[in-house]
Design a protein around this motif. Sequence first.
Motif, PDB file in Angstrom:
ATOM      1  N   THR A 141       0.831  -1.206   0.000  1.00  0.00           N
ATOM      2  CA  THR A 141       0.000   0.000   0.000  1.00  0.00           C
ATOM      3  C   THR A 141       0.855   1.241   0.000  1.00  0.00           C
ATOM      4  OG1 THR A 141      -0.016   0.254   2.382  1.00  0.00           O
ATOM      5  CG2 THR A 141      -1.714  -1.168   1.451  1.00  0.00           C
ATOM      6  N   LEU A 142       0.146   2.334   0.008  1.00  0.00           N
ATOM      7  CA  LEU A 142       0.790   3.638   0.057  1.00  0.00           C
ATOM      8  C   LEU A 142       1.773   3.738   1.221  1.00  0.00           C
ATOM      9  CD1 LEU A 142       0.914   6.655  -0.705  1.00  0.00           C
ATOM     10  CD2 LEU A 142      -1.116   6.992   0.681  1.00  0.00           C
ATOM     11  N   PHE A 143       1.359   3.212   2.382  1.00  0.00           N
ATOM     12  CA  PHE A 143       2.214   3.341   3.571  1.00  0.00           C
ATOM     13  C   PHE A 143       2.997   2.065   3.844  1.00  0.00           C
ATOM     14  CE2 PHE A 143      -1.406   6.202   4.202  1.00  0.00           C
ATOM     15  CZ  PHE A 143      -0.712   7.393   4.206  1.00  0.00           C
ATOM     16  N   GLU A 144       2.836   1.051   2.975  1.00  0.00           N
ATOM     17  CA  GLU A 144       3.524  -0.208   3.234  1.00  0.00           C
ATOM     18  C   GLU A 144       4.299  -0.691   2.008  1.00  0.00           C
ATOM     19  OE1 GLU A 144       1.132  -3.111   5.488  1.00  0.00           O
ATOM     20  OE2 GLU A 144      -0.453  -1.631   5.384  1.00  0.00           O
ATOM     21  N   THR A 145       4.684   0.195   1.115  1.00  0.00           N
ATOM     22  CA  THR A 145       5.415  -0.239  -0.079  1.00  0.00           C
ATOM     23  C   THR A 145       6.813  -0.692   0.260  1.00  0.00           C
ATOM     24  OG1 THR A 145       6.201   1.995  -0.477  1.00  0.00           O
ATOM     25  CG2 THR A 145       4.137   1.359  -1.536  1.00  0.00           C
ATOM     26  N   GLY A 146       7.364  -0.108   1.327  1.00  0.00           N
ATOM     27  CA  GLY A 146       8.736  -0.453   1.656  1.00  0.00           C
ATOM     28  C   GLY A 146       9.743   0.222   0.752  1.00  0.00           C
ATOM     29  N   ARG A 147       9.257   1.071  -0.132  1.00  0.00           N
ATOM     30  CA  ARG A 147      10.173   1.693  -1.083  1.00  0.00           C
ATOM     31  C   ARG A 147      10.302   3.188  -0.847  1.00  0.00           C
ATOM     32  NH1 ARG A 147       7.312  -1.253  -6.032  1.00  0.00           N
ATOM     33  NH2 ARG A 147       5.636  -0.116  -5.022  1.00  0.00           N
ATOM     34  N   VAL A 181      -7.782   3.338  -3.633  1.00  0.00           N
ATOM     35  CA  VAL A 181      -7.838   4.371  -2.584  1.00  0.00           C
ATOM     36  C   VAL A 181      -8.142   5.727  -3.198  1.00  0.00           C
ATOM     37  CG1 VAL A 181      -6.482   5.587  -0.830  1.00  0.00           C
ATOM     38  CG2 VAL A 181      -6.273   3.107  -1.056  1.00  0.00           C
ATOM     39  N   LEU A 182      -7.486   6.027  -4.283  1.00  0.00           N
ATOM     40  CA  LEU A 182      -7.677   7.325  -4.940  1.00  0.00           C
ATOM     41  C   LEU A 182      -9.117   7.484  -5.424  1.00  0.00           C
ATOM     42  CD1 LEU A 182      -5.254   9.063  -7.393  1.00  0.00           C
ATOM     43  CD2 LEU A 182      -7.629   8.739  -8.073  1.00  0.00           C
ATOM     44  N   LEU A 183      -9.645   6.453  -6.092  1.00  0.00           N
ATOM     45  CA  LEU A 183     -11.011   6.527  -6.601  1.00  0.00           C
ATOM     46  C   LEU A 183     -12.035   6.617  -5.475  1.00  0.00           C
ATOM     47  CD1 LEU A 183     -10.590   3.924  -9.464  1.00  0.00           C
ATOM     48  CD2 LEU A 183     -10.996   6.380  -9.755  1.00  0.00           C
ATOM     49  N   PHE A 184     -11.750   5.931  -4.375  1.00  0.00           N
ATOM     50  CA  PHE A 184     -12.645   5.995  -3.218  1.00  0.00           C
ATOM     51  C   PHE A 184     -12.671   7.419  -2.665  1.00  0.00           C
ATOM     52  CE2 PHE A 184     -13.715   5.587   1.278  1.00  0.00           C
ATOM     53  CZ  PHE A 184     -14.848   4.783   1.205  1.00  0.00           C
ATOM     54  N   SER A 187       4.640   3.395  -9.801  1.00  0.00           N
ATOM     55  CA  SER A 187       3.832   3.035  -8.630  1.00  0.00           C
ATOM     56  C   SER A 187       4.197   3.880  -7.419  1.00  0.00           C
ATOM     57  CB  SER A 187       4.000   1.552  -8.316  1.00  0.00           C
ATOM     58  OG  SER A 187       3.240   1.183  -7.184  1.00  0.00           O
ATOM     59  N   VAL A 188       5.507   3.991  -7.194  1.00  0.00           N
ATOM     60  CA  VAL A 188       5.959   4.741  -6.023  1.00  0.00           C
ATOM     61  C   VAL A 188       5.662   6.226  -6.189  1.00  0.00           C
ATOM     62  CG1 VAL A 188       7.956   5.404  -4.643  1.00  0.00           C
ATOM     63  CG2 VAL A 188       7.716   3.052  -5.437  1.00  0.00           C
ATOM     64  N   LEU A 189       5.855   6.764  -7.389  1.00  0.00           N
ATOM     65  CA  LEU A 189       5.567   8.172  -7.633  1.00  0.00           C
ATOM     66  C   LEU A 189       4.069   8.441  -7.430  1.00  0.00           C
ATOM     67  CD1 LEU A 189       6.428  10.991  -8.537  1.00  0.00           C
ATOM     68  CD2 LEU A 189       6.084  10.245 -10.921  1.00  0.00           C
ATOM     69  N   LEU A 215      -0.263  10.659  -4.139  1.00  0.00           N
ATOM     70  CA  LEU A 215      -1.519  10.371  -3.436  1.00  0.00           C
ATOM     71  C   LEU A 215      -1.416  10.768  -1.964  1.00  0.00           C
ATOM     72  CD1 LEU A 215      -4.345   9.094  -3.322  1.00  0.00           C
ATOM     73  CD2 LEU A 215      -3.242   6.869  -3.013  1.00  0.00           C
ATOM     74  N   ARG A 216      -0.280  10.438  -1.394  1.00  0.00           N
ATOM     75  CA  ARG A 216      -0.079  10.794   0.021  1.00  0.00           C
ATOM     76  C   ARG A 216      -0.092  12.301   0.211  1.00  0.00           C
ATOM     77  NH1 ARG A 216       5.183   8.466   2.834  1.00  0.00           N
ATOM     78  NH2 ARG A 216       6.135   9.700   1.163  1.00  0.00           N
ATOM     79  N   ARG A 217       0.394  13.012  -0.773  1.00  0.00           N
ATOM     80  CA  ARG A 217       0.449  14.469  -0.689  1.00  0.00           C
ATOM     81  C   ARG A 217      -0.905  15.105  -0.987  1.00  0.00           C
ATOM     82  NH1 ARG A 217       5.233  16.222  -4.076  1.00  0.00           N
ATOM     83  NH2 ARG A 217       3.749  16.539  -5.783  1.00  0.00           N
ATOM     84  N   GLY A 218      -1.844  14.308  -1.510  1.00  0.00           N
ATOM     85  CA  GLY A 218      -3.165  14.821  -1.816  1.00  0.00           C
ATOM     86  C   GLY A 218      -3.330  15.303  -3.242  1.00  0.00           C
TER      87      GLY A 218
END
Length: 605
Positions: A9-15, A91-94, A55-57, A62-65
């Motif tokens: 996920t956004l907060f669990e990519t590990g990257r 997540v984005l579409l939701f 994906s990471v970008l 997304l995290r930045r809004g």
Amino acid sequence: MDVMGDRTTLFETGRIEQPSPWGEPRDETAEAADEAAEELRRRLAAEAGDVEAMSVLGAMLLRRGDLTEAEPHLRAATAAGDRAAANNLGVLLFQRGYPEEAAGWWRIAAVAGSAPAAHALGRHHRERGDEPAAEYWLRQSAEQGHALGAYALADLLEHRGDAAGAERWTRAAAERGHREAAYRLARTLDRKAARETGDDTAPFVEEAEQWYRQAAARGHRRAALHLGAILEKRGELKEAGRWYLTSAKDGEARAACALGFLLRDAGDTENAAVWWLRAAQDGDGNAANALGALHAERGETQTAERWYRAAMDAGDVNGAYNLGLLCAEQGRTAPAEQWYRRAAYAGHREAANALAILLLTAGDEKGAEPWFSKAAEAGSVDAAFNLGILYTGRGEETAALRWYERAAGAGHTEAALQVGMARLRDGDEGEAERFLRCAAGGGSAEAAYRLAAVLDARRPPEPAHELGEPVNRRSECEEWYERAALQGHRRAQVRVGMLAAARGDVVEAARWYREAAEAGSRNGAFNLGLLLAREGSEPEAAVWWTRAADAGHGRAALRLALVYARRGELAEGQGWADRAAALGPPAVTERAIRLRDALREELSA
């Protein structure tokens, strides 16, 4: 390229590089520069066709809004088979208000093995009422070790009444660091401990504390509150205060209230009032009551009344009861009755008892009885005892005894005394002793005296001793007599004196006789006179006999008649003989009449 790989996920990519969790000083300018550099690097890689960079970008944007710019990157990565991008696209579409389209992408990611996507999809189905589908996807997420999935599955199972399954997955989520799961698991263990008895509760209590501690350490304010309560109960007040403070600072009004009580018990009423004020302003009725009581103690009745009313407004029925107490102390009977009634109608048992006492004092026995009954049935020990008194006054001994027994069973000392006395009257000495021991152990001087009398009657006779000859043996009955005597029980003081005299301890006997006599005991005064006379102090003995005779002691009057007769003061002796004859008992009356007649003959000779 690793199609649908292990990205999450956004907060669990590990990257995305995370900051140090150890609270080291941060240079925000440097961090912003590093983030900008990282974003630029990812952009360049994404433009070159790097799926992972896309994906990471997308996740960073997304995290930045920045949903508009994130979407094309996430769609491109998703089309290339990146399941983390598929989840984040959902997540984005939701967030944009397209839950059904979001669910489609979550399904794609979940089928590919994304635990966070399975969790999101399960939540989506539950919100729409499709519990079987919700359970399926939440279970997929939970079985992959996803904490949020495990917690959501536990919540669903609890809703269905599957307590065992709910506890299992709550524990799994807690073990993976989910703080709300840790708190709920602790509450479950607390409830188990409440249902068990004896040593069986210990494992539940200990484990509950561990989970409260884990949740509290992660910032769960209610867990900190419960942890503080456990520590306070165990006497670890310093640590309890720290957790209450942590919880209170996070906005938990109950913790602020508890901290106030802890400070008050430590003698710091000023700081206690600060925390009570904070809790009361947040709607805690208990804190408002505490503030009311504090101002009432200071004589600030208007302020006290204001806080008691605030407690009522917060839904705390104790506010009405305390207002009743405040009015009663001021002699304002009518408003006191009004507030007691309000609290009593709301189920406050002590208010019902207080209302009944108020009515009984005003002579309304008929109105008082149902309120005593209501309070007693609700568990008020004092009300049960008061019902016993009420029925005793009417001569309804059976009903009175039933209520006395109920109150005694709940630990009411005076009720236990009444039951013990009733059992003595019935000749059931064994039961009488049991209840008298309870009452005496609870601090009743009368019960201690009567228990001693029961034990005294069983004692074999002691061998006679000369006065002044010390004997060190002390029976249990003497210990109970002495306990009652130390509490000011006059008959017990006399009896302790008699036992001391029987042991030959003149000094101890005189001490107890004098204490009883000075408290108004005519037997104490008479026995002290006997002791003094035997020791050769007849003038002082006559002083104590006079006090006893004036209080109605026939034998003391007879002794005075003999003293005056020996002195040759025949008229005075005849007067005391007349008094002794009138006071009795029969044996004294008979001797006093003979002495009086002899003195008359002597006076007329």
